[in-house]
Design an enzyme around this catalytic site. Structure first.
Site, mmCIF file in Angstrom:
data_model
loop_
_atom_site.group_PDB
_atom_site.id
_atom_site.type_symbol
_atom_site.label_atom_id
_atom_site.label_comp_id
_atom_site.label_asym_id
_atom_site.label_seq_id
_atom_site.Cartn_x
_atom_site.Cartn_y
_atom_site.Cartn_z
ATOM 1 N N HIS A 230 0.836 -1.207 0.000
ATOM 2 C CA HIS A 230 0.000 0.000 0.000
ATOM 3 C C HIS A 230 0.866 1.250 0.000
ATOM 4 O O HIS A 230 2.041 1.216 0.398
ATOM 5 C CB HIS A 230 -0.944 0.019 1.209
ATOM 6 C CG HIS A 230 -0.247 0.282 2.528
ATOM 7 N ND1 HIS A 230 0.003 1.547 3.005
ATOM 8 C CD2 HIS A 230 0.251 -0.575 3.466
ATOM 9 C CE1 HIS A 230 0.614 1.467 4.181
ATOM 10 N NE2 HIS A 230 0.783 0.190 4.480
ATOM 11 N N CYS A 231 0.280 2.339 -0.485
ATOM 12 C CA CYS A 231 0.919 3.648 -0.389
ATOM 13 C C CYS A 231 0.130 4.447 0.647
ATOM 14 O O CYS A 231 -0.464 3.874 1.552
ATOM 15 C CB CYS A 231 0.967 4.342 -1.749
ATOM 16 S SG CYS A 231 -0.654 4.626 -2.489
ATOM 17 N N ALA A 232 0.065 5.762 0.508
ATOM 18 C CA ALA A 232 -0.603 6.581 1.519
ATOM 19 C C ALA A 232 -2.108 6.341 1.569
ATOM 20 O O ALA A 232 -2.720 6.440 2.631
ATOM 21 C CB ALA A 232 -0.322 8.062 1.262
#
Length: 483
Positions: A30-32
């Site tokens: 995942h990213c932000a």
């Protein structure tokens, strides 16, 4: 907590069949804001079904990667449960099965895609520290800027001076050591031991070396190293984000090489020593000079572009910036902004990002007004707009604006007008990493910066809203005529 886990497990169970099953998934991370799943065959994905799952705010496919938007904070927990519950591997540089699957996938990731993923991973790791430092700088500006007549808050209330000093130390320390943090995160990202990244980071920023800026201005002399007649000028690399990124890669690969090649008896002692020795020579002889030249070129190029094209350059950038977010290319701006701060002390890109963001927020409001009798539109719109206020545009983009097109166009117009205002009022930021409401904390106070920052965001939002309403009426009318 148990209830939340059951919800996330239910979401995971809903996602799995709609991506073609576990066998179609290569890895997940995942990213932000987004759960990202790399796939062997993206054509098997049913985005419509996934978008209808609880807590999902939008779905997007880029090349062979599925991106499911949950929002900041929530995505961490959902991804953790998703990986544990489904058994899909977490992204790992050292995961051989992942590499084998990627090689056999229908569309192997390009070097540029991998580069963007790496930037995302590096800056996602250190983003909390960057946000903390940026907001603390903004808070200290409130203490030290003249806001009570001709006095600052600290001058008016001397008892606050000590608090201001400590806040300033907390803020400036993070940005002063940013290359070290980047080196740590990059080494970790490329599969090396993070502590080795910290070690080479201390070499980069050694107190025994004069700063590069002092040497350039003549305030100090470079340390000269005589290597068999080759006189090498040595300076510290404080503020050199590009150099830190490259060194993180070098350290990870060098450390892994020595750990594999040296026998176990001496590996523990010699592997880290040889890693730092080789990396240090490469730093001062090759990577440092090349990285500094690249950093200088990028910074001067951006500054030249902002002055050469003037207001028109700002308008174009502000208008299309959120289109860049759709592609995922916006992840590369973290390194550029960090370099701008280190080189010029200010970031002129951050206000442009915020104005463009609020333009899309205005697009959401315009869509909600045109569909005010649609309960589902109101529910999705409120959630999306709330996310925009705190700097997250993905729910708005993928949940409403792209799907309906006219809010996206209206939002781009709002972003362009906000960018023009940004240029005319010379708004800049003293840090990066946050936009929207929280971005005011890092707005540079010069030129009525705080007030103009608020006005810029309002302009982006209101123009985006009215442009969406006007365009939307024609769009809806045309759709009705075609039906």
């Amino acid at each position: 907590m148990k209830h939340e886990r059951k919800v996330y497990e239910k979401i995971s169970d809903g996602i799995l069949p709609e991506i073609g099953g576990k066998d179609n998934a290569i890895e997940a991370f995942h990213c932000a804001t987004r759960l990202r799943i790399n796939l062997k065959d993206p054509s098997k994905v049913n985005t419509d079904k996934i978008s209808q799952l609880d807590l999902v705010k939008g779905v997007n496919i880029t090349r062979n990667q599925l991106q499911i938007i949950f929002g900041a904070g929530l995505v961490d927990d959902v991804t953790s449960v998703f990986i544990q519950h489904t058994g899909i591997p977490a992204q790992s540089i050292e995961n051989n099965s992942v590499e084998d699957d990627a090689a056999n996938s229908k569309e192997e990731k390009s070097w540029f895609s991998r580069f963007l993923d790496d930037l995302t991973g590096v800056f996602s790791d250190i983003l909390p520290g960057i946000l903390a430092g940026g907001i603390l700088i903004g808070v200290n500006n409130l203490f030290t800027q003249k806001i009570i007549g001709s006095l600052s808050l600290v001058q008016a209330i001397p008892g606050l001076s000590g608090i201001s000093v400590i806040i300033n130390l907390g803020a400036s320390g993070i940005f002063a050591m940013l290359p070290l943090l980047v080196c740590y995160a990059a080494t970790k990202r490329y599969g090396g031991r993070p502590v080795m990244g910290l070690a080479i980071g201390t070499v980069m920023m050694s107190s025994s070396l004069p700063s590069m800026s002092d040497v350039q201005t003549g305030a100090a002399k470079a340390l000269i190293a005589n290597i068999f007649g080759w006189h090498l000028s040595l300076t510290s690399f404080g503020g050199q984000i590009i150099v830190a990124l490259i060194m993180g890669y070098i350290v990870a690969k060098t450390d892994n090489f020595f750990q594999k090649k040296l026998p176990g008896v001496i590996q523990f002692v010699l592997a880290p020593m040889l890693t730092i020795l080789v990396a240090s020579f490469l730093l001062f002889m090759v990577i440092g000079p090349v990285g500094v030249a690249l950093s200088t070129w990028i910074t001067k190029g951006l500054v030249w572009m902002s002055s050469a094209f003037g207001i028109f350059g700002y308008i174009i950038f502000g208008g299309i910036q959120q289109l860049i977010v759709i592609t995922g290319l916006h992840n590369m701006f973290g390194a550029v902004e960090a370099q701008l701060i280190a080189t010029t002390k200010y970031d002129f890109l951050n206000p442009l990002f915020s104005g463009s963001l609020m333009g899309q927020g205005g697009g959401v409001l315009g869509y909600m007004l045109l569909n005010r009798k649609n309960k589902k539109a109101q529910e999705v719109g409120i959630s999306a707009f709330f996310s925009v206020l705190f700097g997250i545009s993905e729910p708005a983009l993928f949940g409403i604006n792209i799907k309906n097109r006219y809010p996206l166009i209206g939002g781009c117009i709002g972003g362009a007008v906000a960018a023009a205002f940004t240029y005319l009022t010379k708004i800049t930021a003293v840090a990066f990493g946050t936009t929207g409401l929280t971005g005011i904390a890092i707005a540079a106070p010069q030129n009525n910066g705080y007030l103009n920052y608020i006005l810029m965001n309002l302009i982006g939002c209101l123009v985006g809203m009215f442009a969406t309403i006007i365009i939307g009426k024609f769009f809806i009318k045309k759709q009705n005529e075609m039906a």
